[in-house]
Write a protein that holds these residues in place. Structure first.
Motif, PDB file in Angstrom:
ATOM      1  N   ALA A 274       0.830  -1.202   0.000  1.00 44.04           N
ATOM      2  CA  ALA A 274       0.000   0.000   0.000  1.00 44.04           C
ATOM      3  C   ALA A 274       0.866   1.255   0.000  1.00 44.04           C
ATOM      4  CB  ALA A 274      -0.916  -0.003   1.209  1.00 44.04           C
ATOM      5  N   GLY A 275       1.980   1.190   0.690  1.00 44.05           N
ATOM      6  CA  GLY A 275       2.852   2.352   0.786  1.00 44.05           C
ATOM      7  C   GLY A 275       3.477   2.762  -0.524  1.00 44.05           C
ATOM      8  N   THR A 276       3.453   1.895  -1.521  1.00 44.46           N
ATOM      9  CA  THR A 276       4.044   2.259  -2.811  1.00 44.46           C
ATOM     10  C   THR A 276       3.148   3.204  -3.601  1.00 44.46           C
ATOM     11  OG1 THR A 276       3.109   0.318  -3.956  1.00 44.46           O
ATOM     12  CG2 THR A 276       5.276   0.056  -2.926  1.00 44.46           C
ATOM     13  N   PHE A 277       1.974   3.524  -3.073  1.00 41.49           N
ATOM     14  CA  PHE A 277       1.078   4.453  -3.754  1.00 41.49           C
ATOM     15  C   PHE A 277       1.322   5.911  -3.382  1.00 41.49           C
ATOM     16  CE2 PHE A 277      -1.424   0.586  -4.339  1.00 41.49           C
ATOM     17  CZ  PHE A 277      -1.825   0.730  -5.650  1.00 41.49           C
ATOM     18  N   THR A 278       2.210   6.166  -2.457  1.00 41.01           N
ATOM     19  CA  THR A 278       2.418   7.550  -2.018  1.00 41.01           C
ATOM     20  C   THR A 278       3.871   7.728  -1.605  1.00 41.01           C
ATOM     21  OG1 THR A 278       1.560   9.281  -0.557  1.00 41.01           O
ATOM     22  CG2 THR A 278       1.843   7.092   0.404  1.00 41.01           C
ATOM     23  N   GLU A 279       4.271   8.979  -1.446  1.00 40.50           N
ATOM     24  CA  GLU A 279       5.609   9.258  -0.936  1.00 40.50           C
ATOM     25  C   GLU A 279       5.689   8.830   0.525  1.00 40.50           C
ATOM     26  OE1 GLU A 279       8.063  10.181  -2.678  1.00 40.50           O
ATOM     27  OE2 GLU A 279       7.054  10.796  -4.524  1.00 40.50           O
ATOM     28  N   PRO A 280       6.871   8.389   0.981  1.00 40.53           N
ATOM     29  CA  PRO A 280       6.977   7.885   2.357  1.00 40.53           C
ATOM     30  C   PRO A 280       6.681   8.931   3.422  1.00 40.53           C
ATOM     31  CG  PRO A 280       9.136   8.043   1.307  1.00 40.53           C
ATOM     32  CD  PRO A 280       8.123   8.258   0.221  1.00 40.53           C
ATOM     33  N   ASP A 281       6.775  10.231   3.071  1.00 42.55           N
ATOM     34  CA  ASP A 281       6.504  11.262   4.084  1.00 42.55           C
ATOM     35  C   ASP A 281       5.146  11.928   3.867  1.00 42.55           C
ATOM     36  OD1 ASP A 281       7.132  12.519   1.745  1.00 42.55           O
ATOM     37  OD2 ASP A 281       8.556  13.953   2.621  1.00 42.55           O
ATOM     38  N   GLY A 282       4.249  11.251   3.119  1.00 45.60           N
ATOM     39  CA  GLY A 282       2.930  11.819   2.878  1.00 45.60           C
ATOM     40  C   GLY A 282       1.985  11.588   4.042  1.00 45.60           C
ATOM     41  N   LYS A 283       0.760  12.071   3.881  1.00 46.79           N
ATOM     42  CA  LYS A 283      -0.271  11.885   4.897  1.00 46.79           C
ATOM     43  C   LYS A 283      -1.209  10.771   4.449  1.00 46.79           C
ATOM     44  CE  LYS A 283      -3.830  14.193   7.666  1.00 46.79           C
ATOM     45  NZ  LYS A 283      -4.530  15.464   7.968  1.00 46.79           N
ATOM     46  N   ILE A 284      -1.445   9.808   5.336  1.00 43.09           N
ATOM     47  CA  ILE A 284      -2.279   8.654   5.023  1.00 43.09           C
ATOM     48  C   ILE A 284      -3.428   8.579   6.011  1.00 43.09           C
ATOM     49  CG2 ILE A 284      -2.361   6.130   4.857  1.00 43.09           C
ATOM     50  CD1 ILE A 284       0.657   6.229   4.202  1.00 43.09           C
ATOM     51  N   VAL A 285      -4.640   8.518   5.484  1.00 47.12           N
ATOM     52  CA  VAL A 285      -5.819   8.259   6.310  1.00 47.12           C
ATOM     53  C   VAL A 285      -6.129   6.770   6.236  1.00 47.12           C
ATOM     54  CG1 VAL A 285      -8.331   8.485   6.404  1.00 47.12           C
ATOM     55  CG2 VAL A 285      -6.910  10.530   6.260  1.00 47.12           C
ATOM     56  N   VAL A 286      -6.292   6.143   7.378  1.00 48.17           N
ATOM     57  CA  VAL A 286      -6.756   4.764   7.426  1.00 48.17           C
ATOM     58  C   VAL A 286      -8.242   4.805   7.750  1.00 48.17           C
ATOM     59  CG1 VAL A 286      -6.510   2.493   8.462  1.00 48.17           C
ATOM     60  CG2 VAL A 286      -4.506   3.969   8.225  1.00 48.17           C
ATOM     61  N   PHE A 287      -9.064   4.406   6.800  1.00 48.13           N
ATOM     62  CA  PHE A 287     -10.511   4.442   6.949  1.00 48.13           C
ATOM     63  C   PHE A 287     -10.991   3.018   7.180  1.00 48.13           C
ATOM     64  CE2 PHE A 287     -14.889   4.756   5.042  1.00 48.13           C
ATOM     65  CZ  PHE A 287     -15.410   5.633   5.988  1.00 48.13           C
ATOM     66  N   ALA A 288     -11.522   2.758   8.370  1.00 45.51           N
ATOM     67  CA  ALA A 288     -11.856   1.384   8.740  1.00 45.51           C
ATOM     68  C   ALA A 288     -12.968   1.378   9.778  1.00 45.51           C
ATOM     69  CB  ALA A 288     -10.622   0.680   9.298  1.00 45.51           C
TER      70      ALA A 288
ATOM     71  N   ALA B 290      -9.467  15.949   5.823  1.00 45.75           N
ATOM     72  CA  ALA B 290      -8.115  15.537   6.225  1.00 45.75           C
ATOM     73  C   ALA B 290      -7.077  15.876   5.173  1.00 45.75           C
ATOM     74  CB  ALA B 290      -8.096  14.044   6.511  1.00 45.75           C
ATOM     75  N   ASN B 291      -7.524  16.035   3.919  1.00 49.55           N
ATOM     76  CA  ASN B 291      -6.618  16.420   2.823  1.00 49.55           C
ATOM     77  C   ASN B 291      -5.396  15.496   2.764  1.00 49.55           C
ATOM     78  OD1 ASN B 291      -5.876  17.993   0.609  1.00 49.55           O
ATOM     79  ND2 ASN B 291      -4.622  19.374   1.879  1.00 49.55           N
ATOM     80  N   ALA B 292      -5.671  14.215   2.716  1.00 52.15           N
ATOM     81  CA  ALA B 292      -4.592  13.219   2.740  1.00 52.15           C
ATOM     82  C   ALA B 292      -4.046  12.939   1.336  1.00 52.15           C
ATOM     83  CB  ALA B 292      -5.108  11.917   3.343  1.00 52.15           C
ATOM     84  N   ASP B 293      -2.808  12.451   1.298  1.00 56.71           N
ATOM     85  CA  ASP B 293      -2.220  12.016   0.033  1.00 56.71           C
ATOM     86  C   ASP B 293      -2.768  10.659  -0.398  1.00 56.71           C
ATOM     87  OD1 ASP B 293      -0.079  14.113  -0.412  1.00 56.71           O
ATOM     88  OD2 ASP B 293       0.440  13.425   1.604  1.00 56.71           O
ATOM     89  N   MET B 294      -3.177   9.855   0.589  1.00 61.07           N
ATOM     90  CA  MET B 294      -3.720   8.537   0.286  1.00 61.07           C
ATOM     91  C   MET B 294      -4.705   8.139   1.373  1.00 61.07           C
ATOM     92  SD  MET B 294      -1.764   4.882  -0.232  1.00 61.07           S
ATOM     93  CE  MET B 294      -1.701   4.424   1.505  1.00 61.07           C
ATOM     94  N   VAL B 295      -5.782   7.461   0.960  1.00 62.00           N
ATOM     95  CA  VAL B 295      -6.739   6.883   1.896  1.00 62.00           C
ATOM     96  C   VAL B 295      -6.647   5.375   1.757  1.00 62.00           C
ATOM     97  CG1 VAL B 295      -9.147   6.690   2.595  1.00 62.00           C
ATOM     98  CG2 VAL B 295      -8.272   8.873   1.705  1.00 62.00           C
ATOM     99  N   PHE B 296      -6.345   4.746   2.868  1.00 63.65           N
ATOM    100  CA  PHE B 296      -6.266   3.293   2.881  1.00 63.65           C
ATOM    101  C   PHE B 296      -7.540   2.748   3.507  1.00 63.65           C
ATOM    102  CE2 PHE B 296      -4.955  -0.607   5.126  1.00 63.65           C
ATOM    103  CZ  PHE B 296      -4.730  -1.392   4.012  1.00 63.65           C
ATOM    104  N   VAL B 297      -8.317   1.988   2.748  1.00 62.14           N
ATOM    105  CA  VAL B 297      -9.609   1.494   3.216  1.00 62.14           C
ATOM    106  C   VAL B 297      -9.481   0.027   3.592  1.00 62.14           C
ATOM    107  CG1 VAL B 297     -12.028   1.110   2.643  1.00 62.14           C
ATOM    108  CG2 VAL B 297     -10.834   3.132   1.750  1.00 62.14           C
ATOM    109  N   ALA B 298      -9.807  -0.283   4.842  1.00 58.91           N
ATOM    110  CA  ALA B 298      -9.820  -1.665   5.329  1.00 58.91           C
ATOM    111  C   ALA B 298     -11.228  -1.946   5.826  1.00 58.91           C
ATOM    112  CB  ALA B 298      -8.790  -1.851   6.441  1.00 58.91           C
ATOM    113  N   TRP B 299     -12.004  -2.646   5.025  1.00 56.64           N
ATOM    114  CA  TRP B 299     -13.426  -2.796   5.321  1.00 56.64           C
ATOM    115  C   TRP B 299     -13.868  -4.213   5.035  1.00 56.64           C
ATOM    116  CZ3 TRP B 299     -15.565   1.772   7.031  1.00 56.64           C
ATOM    117  CH2 TRP B 299     -16.924   1.750   7.371  1.00 56.64           C
TER     118      TRP B 299
END
Length: 401
Positions: free
Chosen positions: A171-185, A231-240
């Motif tokens: 999942a981390g390969t979708f964004t820069e390592p210092d970006g903002k990630i929202v985990v939506f779960a 949240a203006n995140a660089d990536m949203v990770f959805v675990a549902w």
């Protein structure tokens, strides 16, 4: 290398239920075959107990695993079902998703002389079987169970599938390592576990991780979608998981979340491909396996054998196939479990997904992972490969003993 969505870099997050082409190569020489007997000259059967979910909540996953395993054993023994002249005696036992039942089966098989135990789709069962392996000094090769807890848990426990940390790393390969990630779960143990995994892997790489956890009984997702947008995140990770998945995806789509940022989730088995509706082509999927992900001779052999037997290759087919390869390689050592462990530690081989290596220090199974997308195919959807994530980039952090 970490890349932005615009560069189509890859990700595949993982529900325990699920998550370019693999470089073509020469097929691995099948291990085993009809030799003249092992080092001790024995011709007695090699007993293997496979404990898996034939029934229960994850029964369909178990059936996929079994078909892959049968194909892997046939491949690795060159069709003989023998290792060094000794027949493989494989007993399949249904755990029904019940840990106590699984442990009873394991004890019974060990009592009957099995030196190798394999299987289970269920993470909690995998931990119980790992305990039995250590107590009885037998080899245990876990199946599709993705729990990270069995990584390095003891000397006798290995795995033939991927683990959750590999999903998160992908999942981390979708964004820069210092970006903002929202985990939506969902606000459950499963959802909280995904938050912890993202913090452990991507947070350690410099990402800012913000959880947005939703009550499990929620049916209205507009306010939560607004939280994601704010949240203006660089990536949203959805675990549902569960019955509200369709409504959740519809809510995110209607509120514009999928148009604003990169949204990543795990692509499960083929039965889930139609679950995302109109949102399908706006989601980035991390993936463990689908039949079209890999173009190599071992994958072709697996697919051909499963189809010839009347099955359909799916998400957990390689977990079974690789288990077959590992069982045969271990059984070449005879009946000494410690010798089997030594043979598997550090072993590199070609499998359905490409090149695999069993890390010696903690028995993590290093393997490629995939970025995928769903494309419309008539009235349905089918996966297409976007990118292969190397085994090195998807590797879980090493667990120190």
């Amino acid at each position: 290398m970490r890349t932005k969505k615009s560069l189509l870099a890859g990700m595949a997050l993982a529900v325990t239920m699920a998550l370019a082409a693999c470089a073509p190569g020469t097929p691995a020489a099948p291990s085993g075959g009809s030799g003249s007997g092992d080092a001790g000259g024995s011709t007695e059967p090699i007993k293997v107990g496979i404990i898996y979910s034939e029934t229960g909540p994850l029964g369909e996953y178990g059936k996929t695993y079994r078909r892959g395993l049968e194909a892997g054993l046939k491949y690795a023994t060159d069709g003989t079902s023998e290792v060094n002249g000794r027949p493989l005696q494989v007993t399949f036992l249904d755990d029904g998703g019940d840990a106590d039942k699984a442990v009873t089966h394991a004890k019974d098989q060990i009592g009957q002389g099995a030196k190798i135990i394999g299987g289970t789709v269920v993470s909690g069962i995998a931990l119980k079987l790992a305990e039995q392996a250590e107590q009885n000094k037998v080899l245990y090769i876990s199946g599709p169970a993705a729990t990270d807890a069995i990584q390095g848990v003891n000397d006798y426990t290995f795995r033939s599938g991927r683990q959750s940390l590999q999903d998160v790393a992908t999942a981390g390969t979708f964004t820069e390592p210092d970006g903002k990630i929202v985990v939506f779960a969902q606000d459950t143990a499963f959802g909280q576990g995904n938050v912890q995994a993202v913090e452990a892997v991507l947070g350690a790489q410099g990402a800012e991780v913000q959880p947005i956890l939703v009550p499990e009984d929620a049916t209205e997702f507009t306010p939560f979608a607004r939280q994601i947008i704010d949240a203006n995140a660089d990536m949203v990770f959805v675990a549902w998981a569960g019955a509200t998945s369709g409504a959740m995806w519809q809510g995110l789509s209607q509120q514009g979340v999928l148009d604003q940022t990169t949204v990543v989730t795990g692509l499960g088995d083929r039965s889930t491909f139609g679950a995302y509706g109109a949102a399908s082509d706006k989601i980035d999927f991390l993936n463990h396996y689908f039949p079209g992900c890999c173009d190599n001779p071992v994958n072709k052999a697996m697919v051909d054998e499963i189809e010839a037997a009347g099955g359909t290759p799916d998400l957990f087919s390689p977990d079974g196939f690789v288990a077959g390869q590992m069982i045969v390689h271990a059984a070449e050592q005879g009946d000494d479990a410690d010798a089997m462990v030594s043979a598997l530690e550090g072993w590199s081989f070609e499998g359905p997904k490409g090149s695999y290596t069993i890390r010696e220090s903690d028995h993590a199974l290093l393997q490629p992972m995939f970025q995928a997308k769903l494309v419309q195919d008539g009235d349905s959807w089918k996966p297409e490969l976007v990118e292969t994530v190397s085994a090195e980039d998807a590797a879980p952090p090493e667990k120190k003993q």
